[in-house]
Write a protein that holds these residues in place. Structure first.
Motif, short mmCIF file in Angstrom:
data_model
loop_
_atom_site.label_atom_id
_atom_site.label_comp_id
_atom_site.label_asym_id
_atom_site.label_seq_id
_atom_site.Cartn_x
_atom_site.Cartn_y
_atom_site.Cartn_z
N ALA A 14 4.77 14.31 -0.65
CA ALA A 14 5.02 13.60 -2.14
C ALA A 14 4.79 12.17 -1.66
O ALA A 14 4.67 11.66 -0.55
CB ALA A 14 6.42 13.51 -2.69
N ARG A 15 4.15 11.20 -2.71
CA ARG A 15 3.92 9.95 -2.63
C ARG A 15 5.40 9.19 -2.34
O ARG A 15 6.46 9.31 -2.80
CB ARG A 15 3.72 9.35 -3.94
N PRO A 16 5.38 8.37 -0.93
CA PRO A 16 6.34 7.75 -0.38
C PRO A 16 6.68 6.41 -1.32
O PRO A 16 5.94 5.93 -2.02
CB PRO A 16 6.31 7.35 1.00
N GLY A 17 8.10 5.87 -1.18
CA GLY A 17 8.44 4.58 -1.58
C GLY A 17 7.35 3.57 -0.84
O GLY A 17 7.17 3.87 0.18
N ARG A 18 7.65 2.41 -1.47
CA ARG A 18 6.91 1.35 -0.61
C ARG A 18 7.88 0.53 -0.15
O ARG A 18 8.18 -0.72 -0.42
CB ARG A 18 6.29 0.46 -1.81
N THR A 19 8.49 1.07 1.02
CA THR A 19 9.24 0.52 1.97
C THR A 19 8.81 0.79 3.18
O THR A 19 7.98 1.94 3.49
CB THR A 19 10.79 0.90 2.06
N PRO A 20 9.09 -0.16 4.34
CA PRO A 20 8.61 0.17 5.45
C PRO A 20 9.00 1.38 6.14
O PRO A 20 8.11 2.29 6.75
CB PRO A 20 9.33 -1.06 6.55
#
Length: 118
Positions: A14-20
């Protein structure tokens, strides 16, 4: 260059969140060979942010890696990119297929950027 698969036809994750952390975990699943590159760029972005007093280098880092993960997490998109990059690296620049390959590369990155919202 190639026919485009339907959306989400072969997504690995799934598309991940935009965090490192989210991007690093996603990259570890879809392109682990790029983890050292990501870490190096993260360190550069942190250093630039400290030096400039701005969070823009960090935002740029996150946006860039969200795009890279977006491409890598879809088998069809990743294959399109590999094919276009191979053509761009091996064909003569005067060859119309070279221009088609570079346009395909731009289109893939533009599609991924739009998909991740930035």
């Amino acid at each position: 260059m190639t026919t485009r698969p339907g959306p989400h036809e072969a997504e690995l994750i799934a598309r991940p969140g935009r965090t490192p952390d989210a991007l690093r975990m996603a990259l570890a699943q879809v392109a682990p060979h790029r983890l050292a590159e990501m870490e190096r760029q993260k360190n550069e972005a942190i250093a630039l942010s400290v030096e400039s007093g701005s969070i823009e280098p960090l935002r740029g880092f996150l946006a860039a890696w969200a795009v890279h993960v977006e491409i890598a997490r879809d088998l069809g998109t990743a294959a399109r990119l590999r094919s276009a990059e191979h053509a761009a690296q091996t064909l003569d620049r005067d060859d119309p297929l070279w221009r088609e390959a570079t346009a395909e590369i731009r289109a893939i990155f533009d599609e991924a950027r739009a998909a991740v919202g930035g």
